[in-house]
Enzyme design. Structure first.
Site, mmCIF file in Angstrom:
data_model
loop_
_atom_site.group_PDB
_atom_site.id
_atom_site.type_symbol
_atom_site.label_atom_id
_atom_site.label_comp_id
_atom_site.label_asym_id
_atom_site.label_seq_id
_atom_site.Cartn_x
_atom_site.Cartn_y
_atom_site.Cartn_z
ATOM 1 N N LYS A 53 0.632 -1.196 0.205
ATOM 2 C CA LYS A 53 0.017 0.037 0.152
ATOM 3 C C LYS A 53 1.121 1.158 -0.124
ATOM 4 C CE LYS A 53 -3.747 -2.534 2.071
ATOM 5 N NZ LYS A 53 -4.594 -2.963 3.154
ATOM 6 N N GLN A 101 -4.774 -1.662 9.597
ATOM 7 C CA GLN A 101 -4.667 -3.110 8.993
ATOM 8 C C GLN A 101 -5.076 -4.442 9.712
ATOM 9 O OE1 GLN A 101 -3.229 -3.636 5.528
ATOM 10 N NE2 GLN A 101 -3.950 -5.509 6.061
ATOM 11 N N ASP A 124 -11.191 2.146 3.902
ATOM 12 C CA ASP A 124 -11.435 0.700 3.422
ATOM 13 C C ASP A 124 -12.766 0.216 3.431
ATOM 14 O OD1 ASP A 124 -9.037 -0.993 3.440
ATOM 15 O OD2 ASP A 124 -8.811 -0.861 5.590
#
Ligand code: NAP
Length: 296
Positions: A53, A101, A124
């Site tokens: 990322k 994460q 997200d």
């Protein structure tokens, strides 16, 4: 002839498009999108995903920040510390979007963490506000993996409209949001969707009815040729690390589909790696660009 759906090349093309938009923002005096990521502990998979990322941010011309917290069985991270950092990022005007994460260490309540993120920065797309808006077809941050799959189908001119889609797996991050997206009214959707899980009887009978079959189970090689109809499109979301002594890392990624035997039957199929994975990261970049645009 089976078409191999190249997620890597498609993702590279989209990243170049994003980079152009970021350059145009800069030229217009607008801020460069800023994505922050929180990483707790040292899960091998998570380290790899976060590194990808950060690299994607560089390729798109974004600013990125990586915030690390140590957490071990002996010295577990105090969840309050993580919550305080989330509150800080929510309030930080320079940060357009951020992710925590997953998975988190077991002592941390993942859902509470997701719900602590400002939905306007939830790139997200996991916050219930974004999930709810998605399910009723309102503008929102779409969950990255399903959005990547929808975009991949669009770029390969595979329309789900009027077709039977079978998704195996009902997780909150893949199966459920993908079903919600594909059953919406409108372009890139309008599919008839069936979602299967571990309690689905006669799974093979259901998967054989699929025009588009999506495997999102985390069971390497589970979808065998007898479970797929001739001419189906197969999207393999699975990414499981399996031991491989020939690799320096000692493992390789394997999808949920028995690729060698299934591919010859398909109209089109995604490989693992190089299929859905790169598209997931690109969707996160698109959401971050959107977050920055929303705040202009
Ligand atoms: P998950 O939360 O573990 O969910 C797995 C789903 O598969 C569950 O709904 C489960 O059913 C179902 N399932 C498991 N065994 C089954 C069986 N024998 N028959 C029918 N259904 C079965 O997984 P996830 O987070 O969605 O991830 C799935 C896979 O995709 C993993 O390999 C993950 O690494 C990968 N993934 C890849 C990306 C990417 O970017 N490429 C992104 C996300 C995830 P129950 O609900 O009944 O337990």
């Amino acid at each position: 002839m089976t078409a191999i759906i190249d997620g890597k090349a498609t993702a590279a093309a989209i990243k170049a498009e994003i980079a152009e938009k970021v350059a145009a923002r800069k030229a217009a005096g607008l801020k460069v999108p800023h994505l922050a990521a929180i990483l707790v502990g040292h899960d091998g998979g998570s380290e790899t995903y976060v590194a990808s990322k950060v690299k994607a941010c560089e390729e798109c011309g974004f600013k990125s920040s990586l915030i690390r917290f140590e957490s071990t069985d002996e010295a577990p991270l105090d969840p309050a510390v993580l919550m305080a950092e989330i509150a800080r990022l929510n309030a930080d005007d320079d940060v357009d979007g951020f992710i925590v994460q997953l998975p988190l260490p077991r002592h941390i309540d993942e859902q509470a963490v997701i719900e602590a993120i400002d939905p306007a920065k939830d790139v997200d797309g996991f916050h219930p506000v974004n999930v709810g808006r998605q399910s009723v077809g309102l503008p929102c941050f779409h969950s990255a993996t399903p959005a990547g799959i929808v975009e991949l189908l669009r770029r390969y001119n595979i329309s789900p409209a009027g077709r039977r889609v079978v998704i195996v797996g009902r997780s909150n991050i893949v199966g459920k949001p993908l079903a919600a997206m594909l059953m919406q009214k409108g372009e890139g959707a309008d599919a008839t969707v069936t979602v299967c899980h571990s309690h689905t009887p006669e799974l093979a009978r259901v998967t054989r009815q699929a025009d588009i079959l999506v495997a999102a189970m985390g069971r390497p090689g589970f979808i065998t040729a007898d479970m797929v109809s001739e001419g189906a499109v197969v999207i393999d979301v699975g990414t499981t690390r399996v031991p491989d002594a020939t690799r320096k890392s000692g493992f390789r990624l394997r999808g949920d589909v028995d690729y060698e035997n299934v591919a010859p039957k398909c109209a089109a199929i995604t490989p693992v790696p190089g299929g859905v994975g790169p598209m997931t990261i690109v969707s996160l970049m698109l959401n971050t660009l959107q977050a920055a645009q929303n705040r202009d």
